[in-house]
Design a protein around this motif. Structure first.
Motif, PDB file in Angstrom:
ATOM      1  N   TRP A 131       4.417  15.730  37.650  1.00 49.15           N
ATOM      2  CA  TRP A 131       5.149  15.908  38.908  1.00 49.15           C
ATOM      3  C   TRP A 131       6.646  15.750  38.693  1.00 49.15           C
ATOM      4  CZ3 TRP A 131       8.177  12.485  41.751  1.00 49.15           C
ATOM      5  CH2 TRP A 131       8.433  12.844  43.075  1.00 49.15           C
ATOM      6  N   GLY A 132       7.058  14.708  37.960  1.00 48.86           N
ATOM      7  CA  GLY A 132       8.475  14.461  37.740  1.00 48.86           C
ATOM      8  C   GLY A 132       9.156  15.561  36.943  1.00 48.86           C
ATOM      9  N   TYR A 133       8.523  15.993  35.860  1.00 47.45           N
ATOM     10  CA  TYR A 133       9.121  17.037  35.033  1.00 47.45           C
ATOM     11  C   TYR A 133       9.226  18.355  35.811  1.00 47.45           C
ATOM     12  CZ  TYR A 133       8.561  13.985  30.964  1.00 47.45           C
ATOM     13  OH  TYR A 133       8.648  12.948  30.066  1.00 47.45           O
ATOM     14  N   ALA A 134       8.257  18.640  36.650  1.00 46.69           N
ATOM     15  CA  ALA A 134       8.323  19.858  37.464  1.00 46.69           C
ATOM     16  C   ALA A 134       9.467  19.793  38.453  1.00 46.69           C
ATOM     17  CB  ALA A 134       7.000  20.070  38.190  1.00 46.69           C
ATOM     18  N   HIS A 135       9.738  18.588  38.984  1.00 45.02           N
ATOM     19  CA  HIS A 135      10.835  18.424  39.944  1.00 45.02           C
ATOM     20  C   HIS A 135      12.214  18.415  39.276  1.00 45.02           C
ATOM     21  CE1 HIS A 135       7.760  17.446  42.923  1.00 45.02           C
ATOM     22  NE2 HIS A 135       8.698  17.574  43.841  1.00 45.02           N
ATOM     23  N   ALA A 136      12.286  18.119  37.976  1.00 37.74           N
ATOM     24  CA  ALA A 136      13.590  17.946  37.311  1.00 37.74           C
ATOM     25  C   ALA A 136      14.530  19.158  37.420  1.00 37.74           C
ATOM     26  CB  ALA A 136      13.391  17.524  35.862  1.00 37.74           C
ATOM     27  N   PRO A 137      14.170  20.396  37.134  1.00 32.98           N
ATOM     28  CA  PRO A 137      12.942  20.820  36.484  1.00 32.98           C
ATOM     29  C   PRO A 137      13.133  20.946  34.971  1.00 32.98           C
ATOM     30  CG  PRO A 137      14.067  22.740  37.343  1.00 32.98           C
ATOM     31  CD  PRO A 137      14.957  21.546  37.630  1.00 32.98           C
ATOM     32  N   VAL A 138      12.095  20.625  34.217  1.00 28.98           N
ATOM     33  CA  VAL A 138      12.050  20.856  32.770  1.00 28.98           C
ATOM     34  C   VAL A 138      11.240  22.132  32.556  1.00 28.98           C
ATOM     35  CG1 VAL A 138      11.195  19.983  30.562  1.00 28.98           C
ATOM     36  CG2 VAL A 138      12.217  18.402  32.208  1.00 28.98           C
ATOM     37  N   PRO A 139      11.778  23.107  31.815  1.00 26.88           N
ATOM     38  CA  PRO A 139      11.093  24.405  31.734  1.00 26.88           C
ATOM     39  C   PRO A 139       9.733  24.382  31.041  1.00 26.88           C
ATOM     40  CG  PRO A 139      13.011  24.359  30.285  1.00 26.88           C
ATOM     41  CD  PRO A 139      13.080  23.130  31.125  1.00 26.88           C
ATOM     42  N   LEU A 140       9.554  23.487  30.050  1.00 29.23           N
ATOM     43  CA  LEU A 140       8.296  23.435  29.308  1.00 29.23           C
ATOM     44  C   LEU A 140       7.851  21.987  29.143  1.00 29.23           C
ATOM     45  CD1 LEU A 140       9.144  25.968  26.433  1.00 29.23           C
ATOM     46  CD2 LEU A 140       7.718  26.426  28.450  1.00 29.23           C
ATOM     47  N   TYR A 141       6.615  21.709  29.526  1.00 25.33           N
ATOM     48  CA  TYR A 141       6.025  20.381  29.363  1.00 25.33           C
ATOM     49  C   TYR A 141       4.743  20.535  28.561  1.00 25.33           C
ATOM     50  CZ  TYR A 141       3.668  15.964  30.651  1.00 25.33           C
ATOM     51  OH  TYR A 141       3.012  14.752  30.628  1.00 25.33           O
ATOM     52  N   LEU A 142       4.708  19.909  27.369  1.00 20.79           N
ATOM     53  CA  LEU A 142       3.538  19.977  26.501  1.00 20.79           C
ATOM     54  C   LEU A 142       2.809  18.640  26.572  1.00 20.79           C
ATOM     55  CD1 LEU A 142       2.147  21.888  24.393  1.00 20.79           C
ATOM     56  CD2 LEU A 142       3.360  20.574  22.636  1.00 20.79           C
ATOM     57  N   LEU A 143       1.578  18.668  27.040  1.00 19.45           N
ATOM     58  CA  LEU A 143       0.752  17.471  27.206  1.00 19.45           C
ATOM     59  C   LEU A 143      -0.360  17.488  26.151  1.00 19.45           C
ATOM     60  CD1 LEU A 143       0.140  14.960  29.019  1.00 19.45           C
ATOM     61  CD2 LEU A 143      -1.468  16.434  30.241  1.00 19.45           C
ATOM     62  N   ILE A 144      -0.318  16.521  25.261  1.00 25.07           N
ATOM     63  CA  ILE A 144      -1.306  16.424  24.186  1.00 25.07           C
ATOM     64  C   ILE A 144      -2.240  15.274  24.538  1.00 25.07           C
ATOM     65  CG2 ILE A 144      -1.641  16.036  21.718  1.00 25.07           C
ATOM     66  CD1 ILE A 144       1.221  17.194  21.331  1.00 25.07           C
ATOM     67  N   ASP A 145      -3.497  15.603  24.817  1.00 28.43           N
ATOM     68  CA  ASP A 145      -4.392  14.655  25.473  1.00 28.43           C
ATOM     69  C   ASP A 145      -5.711  14.504  24.706  1.00 28.43           C
ATOM     70  OD1 ASP A 145      -5.792  13.067  27.214  1.00 28.43           O
ATOM     71  OD2 ASP A 145      -5.436  14.303  28.982  1.00 28.43           O
ATOM     72  N   ALA A 146      -5.756  13.508  23.808  1.00 33.02           N
ATOM     73  CA  ALA A 146      -6.989  13.231  23.068  1.00 33.02           C
ATOM     74  C   ALA A 146      -8.064  12.634  23.968  1.00 33.02           C
ATOM     75  CB  ALA A 146      -6.695  12.277  21.909  1.00 33.02           C
ATOM     76  N   TRP A 147      -7.677  12.204  25.179  1.00 32.77           N
ATOM     77  CA  TRP A 147      -8.593  11.504  26.077  1.00 32.77           C
ATOM     78  C   TRP A 147      -9.064  12.374  27.242  1.00 32.77           C
ATOM     79  CZ3 TRP A 147      -9.941   7.521  23.413  1.00 32.77           C
ATOM     80  CH2 TRP A 147      -9.021   6.982  22.510  1.00 32.77           C
ATOM     81  N   ASP A 148      -8.786  13.659  27.192  1.00 34.98           N
ATOM     82  CA  ASP A 148      -9.246  14.573  28.246  1.00 34.98           C
ATOM     83  C   ASP A 148     -10.769  14.476  28.374  1.00 34.98           C
ATOM     84  OD1 ASP A 148      -9.958  16.759  29.844  1.00 34.98           O
ATOM     85  OD2 ASP A 148      -8.430  18.059  28.979  1.00 34.98           O
ATOM     86  N   GLU A 149     -11.259  14.290  29.611  1.00 34.55           N
ATOM     87  CA  GLU A 149     -12.694  14.128  29.842  1.00 34.55           C
ATOM     88  C   GLU A 149     -13.500  15.336  29.374  1.00 34.55           C
ATOM     89  OE1 GLU A 149     -10.312  13.459  31.973  1.00 34.55           O
ATOM     90  OE2 GLU A 149     -10.551  11.348  32.507  1.00 34.55           O
ATOM     91  N   ALA A 150     -12.884  16.501  29.344  1.00 39.61           N
ATOM     92  CA  ALA A 150     -13.574  17.713  28.893  1.00 39.61           C
ATOM     93  C   ALA A 150     -13.490  17.902  27.385  1.00 39.61           C
ATOM     94  CB  ALA A 150     -12.987  18.935  29.598  1.00 39.61           C
ATOM     95  N   GLY A 151     -12.835  16.986  26.693  1.00 40.97           N
ATOM     96  CA  GLY A 151     -12.633  17.080  25.251  1.00 40.97           C
ATOM     97  C   GLY A 151     -11.148  17.128  24.937  1.00 40.97           C
ATOM     98  N   PRO A 152     -10.749  16.650  23.749  1.00 40.98           N
ATOM     99  CA  PRO A 152      -9.334  16.617  23.379  1.00 40.98           C
ATOM    100  C   PRO A 152      -8.667  17.983  23.567  1.00 40.98           C
ATOM    101  CG  PRO A 152     -10.642  15.447  21.755  1.00 40.98           C
ATOM    102  CD  PRO A 152     -11.609  16.131  22.681  1.00 40.98           C
ATOM    103  N   SER A 153      -7.508  17.992  24.214  1.00 39.88           N
ATOM    104  CA  SER A 153      -6.871  19.263  24.567  1.00 39.88           C
ATOM    105  C   SER A 153      -5.352  19.169  24.493  1.00 39.88           C
ATOM    106  CB  SER A 153      -7.284  19.688  25.980  1.00 39.88           C
ATOM    107  OG  SER A 153      -6.738  18.791  26.931  1.00 39.88           O
ATOM    108  N   VAL A 154      -4.745  20.338  24.477  1.00 46.71           N
ATOM    109  CA  VAL A 154      -3.294  20.472  24.566  1.00 46.71           C
ATOM    110  C   VAL A 154      -3.007  21.466  25.682  1.00 46.71           C
ATOM    111  CG1 VAL A 154      -1.182  21.156  23.371  1.00 46.71           C
ATOM    112  CG2 VAL A 154      -3.022  20.040  22.093  1.00 46.71           C
ATOM    113  N   THR A 155      -2.131  21.063  26.609  1.00 51.06           N
ATOM    114  CA  THR A 155      -1.784  21.936  27.735  1.00 51.06           C
ATOM    115  C   THR A 155      -0.283  22.165  27.755  1.00 51.06           C
ATOM    116  OG1 THR A 155      -3.631  21.123  29.056  1.00 51.06           O
ATOM    117  CG2 THR A 155      -1.875  22.256  30.239  1.00 51.06           C
ATOM    118  N   LEU A 156       0.115  23.418  27.850  1.00 52.00           N
ATOM    119  CA  LEU A 156       1.520  23.788  28.006  1.00 52.00           C
ATOM    120  C   LEU A 156       1.742  24.200  29.453  1.00 52.00           C
ATOM    121  CD1 LEU A 156       4.326  24.366  26.752  1.00 52.00           C
ATOM    122  CD2 LEU A 156       3.543  26.726  26.419  1.00 52.00           C
ATOM    123  N   TYR A 157       2.624  23.456  30.134  1.00 52.60           N
ATOM    124  CA  TYR A 157       3.004  23.773  31.513  1.00 52.60           C
ATOM    125  C   TYR A 157       4.322  24.528  31.488  1.00 52.60           C
ATOM    126  CZ  TYR A 157      -0.551  20.381  32.869  1.00 52.60           C
ATOM    127  OH  TYR A 157      -1.744  19.704  33.041  1.00 52.60           O
TER     128      TYR A 157
END
Length: 200
Positions: A131-157
């Motif tokens: 939410w904060g990065y979207a409001h800044a706005p930061v053009p690219l947010y990369l979330l690296i999530d080994a704890w994703d309930e659906a399995g370890p994932s990487v998401t680029l916003y």
């Protein structure tokens, strides 16, 4: 967590920022302003976290211009939402960092921020910082999530607007994800440590 109360003649944000500047933070720890009335201390990262940060940094350094840096301990402020973060990685121009009038650095000058989710930061990285990065706005947010309930994932916003990201691409650990211009690089996640390699 440190509670902060506004002082006479100061806005809440100015008071929080002043309090944050005066903190004596232990080595390796980070202090962030994550909501309107508190400062949170964040423990030093684990070894798997550091391995992921190193691998992402290496990929980014291969493609960014010489006047850009990939920073691991850079404080960025989001005054519009009265928050201050220390992302796991930030890509930003050196001239912004060297401007003493822009300390902490403004988040809207970041070209990319990366957060590597730990057990304790799941809600913060997935929701509050998104939410904060979207409001800044930061053009690219990369979330690296080994704890994703659906399995370890990487998401680029991408494509922030109206306080949210309007496009997201998610891949599983082991796949590749492309970062668009100004990076135009394919990030290989196949050697990212999975949850079984993180401390319990």
């Amino acid at each position: 967590m440190t509670e902060a109360a506004p002082a006479v003649g100061l806005s809440r944000w100015d008071y929080l920022l002043g309090t944050w500047r005066e903190l004596d933070v232990p080595d390796g720890w980070r202090a962030e302003i994550l909501d309107e009335d508190s400062i949170r201390l964040v423990a030093p990262p684990s070894m798997p976290h550091n391995v992921i940060a190193s691998r992402v940094s290496r990929s980014l350094f291969a493609t960014i211009p010489v006047d850009r840096g990939v920073y691991q301990v850079l404080r960025i402020q989001l005054p519009a939402v009265e928050q201050l973060y220390m992302p796991d990685l930030v890509v930003m121009s050196e001239h912004v960092l060297l401007d003493p009038s822009r300390t902490p650095c403004p988040a809207d000058e970041a070209e990319l921020v990366v957060e590597i989710v730990s057990r304790s930061s799941r809600d913060t990285d997935r929701r509050k910082k998104l939410w904060g990065y979207a409001h800044a706005p930061v053009p690219l947010y990369l979330l690296i999530d080994a704890w994703d309930e659906a399995g370890p994932s990487v998401t680029l916003y991408e494509q922030p607007g109206n306080g949210r990201y309007n496009h997201a691409t998610t891949v599983d650990f082991g796949a590749k994800i492309r970062l668009p211009e100004p990076f135009d690089v394919e990030l290989d996640t196949s050697r990212f440590p999975g949850p079984d390699q993180w401390p319990s």
